[in-house]
Write a protein that holds these residues in place. Structure first.
Motif, PDB file in Angstrom:
ATOM      1  N   ASP A  68      48.550  32.053  33.158  1.00  0.00           N
ATOM      2  CA  ASP A  68      48.051  30.730  33.552  1.00  0.00           C
ATOM      3  C   ASP A  68      47.660  30.718  35.023  1.00  0.00           C
ATOM      4  N   ALA A  69      46.359  30.598  35.272  1.00  0.00           N
ATOM      5  CA  ALA A  69      45.866  30.517  36.644  1.00  0.00           C
ATOM      6  C   ALA A  69      45.939  29.100  37.191  1.00  0.00           C
ATOM      7  N   GLY A  70      46.342  28.144  36.374  1.00  0.00           N
ATOM      8  CA  GLY A  70      46.516  26.766  36.828  1.00  0.00           C
ATOM      9  C   GLY A  70      45.259  26.146  37.418  1.00  0.00           C
ATOM     10  N   GLY A  71      44.102  26.574  36.962  1.00  0.00           N
ATOM     11  CA  GLY A  71      42.855  26.033  37.486  1.00  0.00           C
ATOM     12  C   GLY A  71      42.511  26.508  38.887  1.00  0.00           C
ATOM     13  N   GLN A  72      43.231  27.511  39.383  1.00  0.00           N
ATOM     14  CA  GLN A  72      43.025  27.997  40.751  1.00  0.00           C
ATOM     15  C   GLN A  72      42.206  29.286  40.822  1.00  0.00           C
ATOM     16  N   GLY A  73      41.773  29.783  39.677  1.00  0.00           N
ATOM     17  CA  GLY A  73      40.995  31.023  39.651  1.00  0.00           C
ATOM     18  C   GLY A  73      40.897  31.551  38.242  1.00  0.00           C
ATOM     19  N   ARG A  74      40.512  32.785  38.136  1.00  0.00           N
ATOM     20  CA  ARG A  74      40.406  33.439  36.831  1.00  0.00           C
ATOM     21  C   ARG A  74      41.790  33.799  36.318  1.00  0.00           C
ATOM     22  N   VAL A  75      41.899  33.980  35.014  1.00  0.00           N
ATOM     23  CA  VAL A  75      43.156  34.478  34.455  1.00  0.00           C
ATOM     24  C   VAL A  75      43.213  35.983  34.655  1.00  0.00           C
ATOM     25  N   ILE A  76      42.184  36.692  34.207  1.00  0.00           N
ATOM     26  CA  ILE A  76      42.129  38.146  34.383  1.00  0.00           C
ATOM     27  C   ILE A  76      40.783  38.494  35.009  1.00  0.00           C
ATOM     28  N   TYR A  77      40.826  39.232  36.096  1.00  0.00           N
ATOM     29  CA  TYR A  77      39.608  39.764  36.699  1.00  0.00           C
ATOM     30  C   TYR A  77      39.599  41.249  36.415  1.00  0.00           C
ATOM     31  N   ILE A  78      38.529  41.725  35.792  1.00  0.00           N
ATOM     32  CA  ILE A  78      38.414  43.137  35.453  1.00  0.00           C
ATOM     33  C   ILE A  78      37.380  43.773  36.374  1.00  0.00           C
ATOM     34  N   ALA A  79      37.819  44.701  37.198  1.00  0.00           N
ATOM     35  CA  ALA A  79      36.922  45.400  38.113  1.00  0.00           C
ATOM     36  C   ALA A  79      35.923  46.244  37.322  1.00  0.00           C
ATOM     37  N   ASP A  80      34.780  46.506  37.924  1.00  0.00           N
ATOM     38  CA  ASP A  80      33.716  47.255  37.255  1.00  0.00           C
ATOM     39  C   ASP A  80      34.178  48.589  36.697  1.00  0.00           C
ATOM     40  N   SER A  81      35.076  49.251  37.379  1.00  0.00           N
ATOM     41  CA  SER A  81      35.504  50.589  36.962  1.00  0.00           C
ATOM     42  C   SER A  81      36.599  50.576  35.896  1.00  0.00           C
ATOM     43  N   ALA A  82      37.115  49.400  35.528  1.00  0.00           N
ATOM     44  CA  ALA A  82      38.247  49.309  34.600  1.00  0.00           C
ATOM     45  C   ALA A  82      37.794  49.141  33.159  1.00  0.00           C
ATOM     46  N   SER A  83      38.664  49.543  32.242  1.00  0.00           N
ATOM     47  CA  SER A  83      38.407  49.326  30.819  1.00  0.00           C
ATOM     48  C   SER A  83      39.723  48.997  30.121  1.00  0.00           C
ATOM     49  N   PRO A  84      40.266  47.790  30.403  1.00  0.00           N
ATOM     50  CA  PRO A  84      41.557  47.427  29.823  1.00  0.00           C
ATOM     51  C   PRO A  84      41.441  46.922  28.390  1.00  0.00           C
ATOM     52  N   THR A  85      42.578  46.890  27.724  1.00  0.00           N
ATOM     53  CA  THR A  85      42.722  46.260  26.422  1.00  0.00           C
ATOM     54  C   THR A  85      43.750  45.156  26.581  1.00  0.00           C
TER      55      THR A  85
END
Length: 91
Positions: A68-85
């Motif tokens: 929960d970002a509480g309306g203060q930003g993104r929940v998950i930011y994925i950098a260009d080089s990342a490939s998360p699941t």
């Protein structure tokens, strides 16, 4: 749980690690000029559905996990080089 604990686990994890998350993780931090609950810059699996007393068998229906970002930003930011699941299942 404070979101900083999730970010600390992400930062400390080796690439391709499985990170198990339980409960509500609220808050944001700033990384690379972005406010988010979780900043991911490597291949990882983030899996929810756990409890603080059961890290073996996730049950996302009985134990929902919330970032929960509480309306203060993104929940998950994925950098260009990342490939998360990101998953709440075991599959």
């Amino acid at each position: 749980m404070d979101a900083s604990a999730v970010q600390a686990a992400i930062d400390a994890a080796a690439p391709d690690s499985l990170l198990k998350i339980a409960g509500v993780c609220a808050g944001v931090s700033n990384a690379d000029g972005h406010n988010q609950t979780a900043y991911v810059n490597k291949a990882l699996t983030l899996r929810g559905g756990y409890t603080l007393t059961n890290w073996i068998a996730p049950d996302p229906e009985a134990n929902p996990t919330v970032l929960d970002a509480g309306g203060q930003g993104r929940v998950i930011y994925i950098a260009d080089s990342a490939s998360p699941t990101v998953t709440t299942s075991t599959g």
